[in-house]
Design an enzyme around this catalytic site. Structure first.
Site, short mmCIF file in Angstrom:
data_model
loop_
_atom_site.label_atom_id
_atom_site.label_comp_id
_atom_site.label_asym_id
_atom_site.label_seq_id
_atom_site.Cartn_x
_atom_site.Cartn_y
_atom_site.Cartn_z
N GLY A 163 48.35 72.66 99.60
CA GLY A 163 47.46 73.82 99.54
C GLY A 163 47.38 74.49 100.90
O GLY A 163 48.28 74.34 101.73
N GLU A 215 50.81 69.00 102.58
CA GLU A 215 51.83 70.06 102.52
C GLU A 215 51.08 71.38 102.54
O GLU A 215 50.41 71.73 101.57
CB GLU A 215 52.64 69.95 101.22
CG GLU A 215 53.42 68.66 101.07
CD GLU A 215 54.58 68.55 102.03
OE1 GLU A 215 54.98 69.57 102.62
OE2 GLU A 215 55.07 67.44 102.22
N THR A 227 42.07 74.18 104.04
CA THR A 227 41.66 73.09 103.14
C THR A 227 42.23 71.77 103.64
O THR A 227 41.55 70.74 103.60
CB THR A 227 42.13 73.36 101.69
OG1 THR A 227 41.89 74.72 101.38
CG2 THR A 227 41.42 72.47 100.70
N THR A 249 46.16 75.63 104.74
CA THR A 249 45.98 74.87 105.98
C THR A 249 44.50 74.59 106.24
O THR A 249 44.14 73.49 106.68
CB THR A 249 46.63 75.65 107.15
OG1 THR A 249 48.04 75.71 106.88
CG2 THR A 249 46.41 74.97 108.48
N GLU A 289 57.50 64.76 101.57
CA GLU A 289 57.63 64.37 100.17
C GLU A 289 59.12 64.37 99.83
O GLU A 289 59.96 64.66 100.67
CB GLU A 289 56.88 65.39 99.29
CG GLU A 289 55.39 65.40 99.58
CD GLU A 289 54.59 66.29 98.64
OE1 GLU A 289 55.14 67.32 98.19
OE2 GLU A 289 53.44 65.95 98.36
N CYS A 330 55.27 78.84 99.00
CA CYS A 330 55.07 78.47 100.40
C CYS A 330 56.36 78.61 101.20
O CYS A 330 56.33 78.69 102.42
CB CYS A 330 54.54 77.04 100.49
SG CYS A 330 55.57 75.88 99.57
N ASN A 389 50.06 78.12 92.91
CA ASN A 389 51.24 79.01 92.91
C ASN A 389 52.37 78.52 92.02
O ASN A 389 53.04 79.29 91.35
CB ASN A 389 51.72 79.26 94.33
CG ASN A 389 52.16 78.01 95.03
OD1 ASN A 389 51.65 76.92 94.77
ND2 ASN A 389 53.13 78.12 95.91
#
Ligand code: NDP
Length: 478
Positions: A226, A248, A230, A228, A458, A282, A150
Site C-alpha cells: 500500500g 511493498e 500507511t 508509504t 516478495e 505501483c 489497484n
C-alpha cells in the site's frame, strides 16, 4: 443491494457491529454493494480461528497443502469471467484487462506457490566434518496480509498464496475500496472445501481492521502492500512488537529513454507503462527522461498516440483507460495536475476529467513537460494517468534525476547499447530494473523496492523465506 460478508472460520459472517459501508462503482459513481464495517472484535475472531487451524494446516504434508491450493486455483480459473466482471465494476479498470491480466494472475499466484513448496529445500552447513548444521524453515503462525485497491485480487493472492503454502494460516484484509473479488475468493474457498479457519477474510477500513490486524499480539508476521504513509504507521506498530514485516510501498518510477533506443518499442511500451490501469500500478513509469537528441521527435509521437487513447466505459473492449478508483482519488489526481501547472508545467495533452456519459470518475491521460526534477509533481506519487517529460544529455545527469526521489521501486531503461544498459541498471537505486521492456513478471524473481518504496522482497523463494522462520540445528558428528 448485495451485501458482502466476512469469512471467518469457514463461515460467512456479519460484522459484530452489524454496520456496513457503501461500496461504489467508480464508472457510475453509484453505490452498488455494502461491505462490513468490521473492527477489532471481528479481527479477534478471525485470529482465534486462524490460530486454532494452524496446528493441523501446518502439519499437513506439502502435497496435501498444495492440492488444497490447486483446487482454489482451478476454481478461480473456472470463475474467471465473473471475477473479472466484479473486479472491473469494483475498481473501474477495463474488463478486458481484468480478464487478461488480473484474474489469470490470481490463479497463477496460487498455482505458483502451491507447486513451489514441492520443490523447496533448505541448507546444510558442514562444519569441518565435526558438526552438521541444518536449517529448518518452519511456518510462523497467523500471518496478517493487507492489500491495496489497484490490483485487488492479483495482490491479495500474491500475499495469501505464499503465506498459506508455507504452512501459515492467514487473516487478510482487502482494500475497503475494492472488496468484491476477495469476497468471491471466500466463496471459492467454501466451494472447494478449503479447510476452515485457514484463510480468514475481514472486510472494512484500514484504520479499524488493518490496524487491528497489525496490533494483534497473536499475529507475528505482517505482509503489507500500500502507500508509504500507511507503511510507516504499520512499521511504528509492528517494530516494538518485533513482528516480521514486509512492506511493498509507493513508487515514482523513472522511464529513461536514450537516443540509441528502438524508438518504436520504447514508444509503444511507454504508452502502456504510463497509463495501464489508469496509471494506478505501483510499477508505472511516471517520470519520463528522454535524451535530447530524440526529445522532440519522441514527445511529438508520444503525445499524438496518447491523444488517441480511448477513455470510457470499462466494459467496452476498445477502451484503453477506465475510471480511476474513487472520488477522493479522482480529486487528488486533478489537484496534482493543477499543482503541475502552478509549478510551471505545460500540459501537452489531457489534464481534464472525461465526460464518459456515466457520471463516474474518468480522467484523460495527461502528459506534462517543463517541470524541474525537484518540484512536487516530480517527487510525489500521483498514482494516476499523469506523466512528466524531461530532456537530459548525459548518463550522469539522468542517473541523478532518476535516483533523486525518496522512492526506489522500479525503473525502465531504453537503449540498444548493451554495456550502457548494464552500467545504468547497476547504478539505479531501485529494486527492479527493466531494460527494453516493462512489467515482465517472472514469479520466481525478487520483487520489492528500496528507500521509501519498502522493506523486504516478495516473489519466489524470497516470499517462502519471509513466511517461514529459519532455525539452525547443530549436531556433532562424533
Ligand atoms: P493504502 O496504504 O491507503 O491502503 C493499503 C491497505 O492498507 C488497504 O487495505 C487499507 O485499507 C489498509 N490500511 C489503511 N490504513 C491502515 C492502517 N493504519 N493499518 C493497517 N492497514 C491500513 O494504499 P492504497 O490502497 O491507496 O494503495 C495505493 C498505494 O499502494 C500506492 O502508494 C501504491 O504505490 C502502493 N502499491 C505498492 C505496490 C508495491 O508492490 N510496492 C503495489 C501496488 C500498490 P483501506 O482501503 O480501508 O484504506
Amino acid at each position: 443491494m448485495q451485501r458482502i460478508l466476512n469469512y471467518i472460520n469457514g463461515q460467512f459472517t456479519e460484522p459484530e457491529s452489524r454496520a456496513y459501508l457503501d461500496n461504489y462503482n467508480p464508472a457510475t459513481g453509484e453505490v452498488y454493494s455494502l461491505i462490513p464495517d468490521s473492527d477489532a472484535a471481528d479481527v479477534a475472531l478471525a485470529v482465534q480461528a486462524a490460530k486454532a487451524a494452524f496446528p493441523s494446516w501446518s502439519s499437513l504434508s506439502r502435497e496435501e497443502r498444495s492440492q488444497h491450493m490447486l483446487n482454489v486455483a482451478k476454481r478461480i480459473s473456472e470463475r474467471l469471467d465473473e471475477l473479472a466482471e466484479a473486479e472491473s465494476t469494483d475498481n473501474g479498470k477495463p474488463l478486458w484487462l481484468a480478464k487478461k491480466v488480473d484474474i489469470p494472475r490470481a490463479t497463477d499466484n496460487f498455482k505458483f506457490f502451491a507447486t513451489a513448496i514441492l520443490h523447496d529445500s533448505s541448507e546444510l552447513h558442514d562444519t569441518d566434518g565435526l558438526y552438521l548444521n541444518y536449517t529448518l524453515r518452519q511456518p510462523i503462525g497467523v500471518a496478517g496480509c493487507i492489500s491495496p485497491w489497484n490490483l485487488p485480487l492479483y495482490l491479495f493472492t500474491w500475499k495469501i498464496a505464499p503465506a498459506l503454502a508455507s504452512g501459515n494460516t492467514v487473516v487478510a484484509k482487502p482494500s475497503e475500496i475494492t472488496p468484491m473479488s476477495a469476497y468471491l475468493l471466500s466463496q471459492i474457498c467454501d466451494e472447494v472445501g478449503f479447510p476452515k479457519g485457514v484463510l480468514n477474510i475481514v472486510h472494512g477500513l484500514g484504520a479499524k481492521v488493518g490496524s487491528a490486524i497489525t496490533e494483534h499480539p497473536e499475529v507475528p508476521i505482517i505482509s503489507f502492500t500500500g502507500g508509504t504513509e500507511t507503511g510507516k504507521t504499520i512499521a511504528r506498530t509492528a517494530a516494538p512488537m518485533f513482528k516480521k514485516l514486509s512492506l511493498e510501498l509507493g513508487g515514482k518510477n523513472p522511464n529513461i529513454i536514450f537516443d540509441d533506443c528502438d524508438m518504436e518499442n520504447a514508444l509503444k511500451t511507454s504508452l502502456n507503462s504510463s497509463f495501464a490501469n489508469q496509471g494506478q500500478i505501483c510499477l508505472c513509469g511516471s517520470r519520463m527522461y528522454i535524451q535530447r537528441g530524440i526529445y522532440n521527435e519522441f514527445k511529438t509521437r508520444f503525445v499524438e498516440e496518447v491523444k488517441r487513447m480511448k477513455v470510457g466505459n470499462p466494459q467496452s473492449p476498445d477502451v484503453k483507460l477506465g475510471a480511476v478508483v474513487s472520488k477522493p482519488h479522482f480529486e487528488k489526481i486533478l489537484s496534482y495536475i493543477e499543482l503541475a501547472k502552478e509549478e510551471g508545467g505545460t500540459v501537452l495533452c489531457g489534464g481534464k476529467p472525461v465526460e464518459a456519459g456515466m457520471n463516474g470518475w474518468f480522467i484523460e491521460p495527461t502528459v506534462i513537460e517543463g517541470l524541474t526534477e525537484t518540484c512536487r509533481t516530480n517527487q510525489e506519487e500521483i498514482f494516476g494517468p499523469v506523466v512528466t517529460l524531461q530532456p537530459f544529455d548525459t548518463e550522469e545527469e539522468v542517473l541523478a534525476y532518476a535516483n533523486g526521489t525518496k522512492y526506489g521501486l522500479a525503473s525502465t531503461v531504453w537503449t540498444n547499447d548493451l554495456t550502457k544498459a548494464h552500467r545504468i541498471a547497476a547504478h539505479l537505486h531501485t529494486g527492479i530494473v527493466w531494460v527494453n521492456c516493462w512489467l515482465v513478471r517472472d514469479l520466481r524473481t525478487p520483487f520489492g523496492g528500496v528507500k521509501n518504496s519498502g522493506v523486504g522482497r516478495e516473489g519466489g523463494w524470497e516470499a517462502l523465506r519471509f513466511f517461514t522462520e529459519p532455525k539452525n540445528v547443530c549436531i556433532p558428528l562424533s
